[in-house]
Design an enzyme around this catalytic site. Sequence first.
Site, PDB file in Angstrom:
ATOM      1  N   ARG A  77       2.651   8.874 -11.583  1.00 25.93           N
ATOM      2  CA  ARG A  77       3.564   8.910 -10.454  1.00 25.93           C
ATOM      3  C   ARG A  77       4.375   7.820 -10.091  1.00 25.93           C
ATOM      4  NH1 ARG A  77       0.718   5.654  -6.023  1.00 25.93           N
ATOM      5  NH2 ARG A  77      -1.135   4.865  -6.900  1.00 25.93           N
TER       6      ARG A  77
ATOM      7  N   GLU B 167       0.837  -0.997   0.193  1.00 26.42           N
ATOM      8  CA  GLU B 167      -0.014  -0.079   0.082  1.00 26.42           C
ATOM      9  C   GLU B 167       1.092   1.387   0.047  1.00 26.42           C
ATOM     10  OE1 GLU B 167       1.369  -0.997   3.946  1.00 26.42           O
ATOM     11  OE2 GLU B 167      -0.084  -2.138   2.740  1.00 26.42           O
ATOM     12  N   ASP B 168       0.367   2.459  -0.596  1.00 21.62           N
ATOM     13  CA  ASP B 168       1.079   3.509  -0.397  1.00 21.62           C
ATOM     14  C   ASP B 168       1.393   4.036   0.813  1.00 21.62           C
ATOM     15  OD1 ASP B 168       1.163   3.713  -3.321  1.00 21.62           O
ATOM     16  OD2 ASP B 168      -0.583   5.005  -3.562  1.00 21.62           O
ATOM     17  N   ILE B 169       1.984   4.920   1.151  1.00 26.50           N
ATOM     18  CA  ILE B 169       2.592   5.600   2.461  1.00 26.50           C
ATOM     19  C   ILE B 169       1.131   6.287   3.107  1.00 26.50           C
ATOM     20  CG2 ILE B 169       3.605   7.754   1.498  1.00 26.50           C
ATOM     21  CD1 ILE B 169       5.337   7.759   3.638  1.00 26.50           C
TER      22      ILE B 169
END
Length: 352
Positions: A265, A157-159
């Site tokens: 991104r 998962e992203d930060i």
Amino acid sequence: MAIGLRPTLNSDFTITINFNKNEFMQKDMDFLLCHFGQEFSTVGKKRKFNEPDLDTAVLYTKIKVDQISSKLNSKIAREYQMSSPTSKCEFSFSFERDLVCIGGRYCKFSRSLPQSPWATEIGEVPEPGKSVSEKICKVLEEYFKADSSRFTTSGREDIDVRMLGTGRPFAVQLLNCRRLKPLSSLSQVKTLFDLQKKINEDIDIQIRDLCRVTSKEAQILNVGQEEKKKVYSAVCYTQVPITEEMIKHLKEKYPLEIVQKTVVRVLKRRPLLDRNRTIYFMSAMKLDEFHFLLKLETQAGTYVKEFVTGDFGRTRPSLADLMEIELGKVDILQLDVEHVDLDWPPKSIHAV
């Protein structure tokens, strides 16, 4: 043996002894080249005209010598002239245990905690201890006195994304542990329970189902990644008032096939490709005039943020397309992973 231990094929403890004797290296190379010159002349490509001969040492790889040695017969072997060594043989040895794998599932409650060490600027050194992997691995490394560890998960998962529900499957591979007695059959459950409790003292993460797994079982985490399903919830925002008709459109659109170009991104580290992904389930609940809660079940590998925003038209259809809103008028404020569909740890293993 000098260490007083009996050799056995069932042991997880390996002793490697390296012998180093270079005195007859050139003599052995010349002997092999003399009798098997044709085999050693194959270097993988044809030499160009007037190209100088390659250094013979380049041709004497371990694999090549093994292949040639298997072709030796008694007649050729008798031609080799034995000589007495004039110097002692040097040797070294090392001790190593087999990998120890610990599996479980983790939840992440912080929106500023990466899964692995992460730096905000290119070239900047990540701040130690500020990732999910370090918070888990450090405790296990110190307890089992391991040289190092490797953290493997089923996706990431992203930060700024929380991992909720039953958590994300993970495995930690511990290299060369010096303390293994606590993992004996009689004390293993208590040991892992205590370690799980210690890790869960951290307010940003929580782990569950901690257990010992095999290296082969740990490979399950990386098998069939695109076949897995994940459930998300997201708080979204629109720049235009939300109508019941917009919400209704979303409920009628699943299952849905979407195409996502490599998102902006991650373009710097991923190839530019079109990726087909499936939205298996989708529902929305209006929170106020401009906010709504979105629930999704998707194929693993779906970029949910870009599905919502459209990513400058690189995801088709996007949520804006489905709600019949102008591209760029829908955004995502918060995203959570609620479930990762994977039978982990294996049911045959008793987890704490």
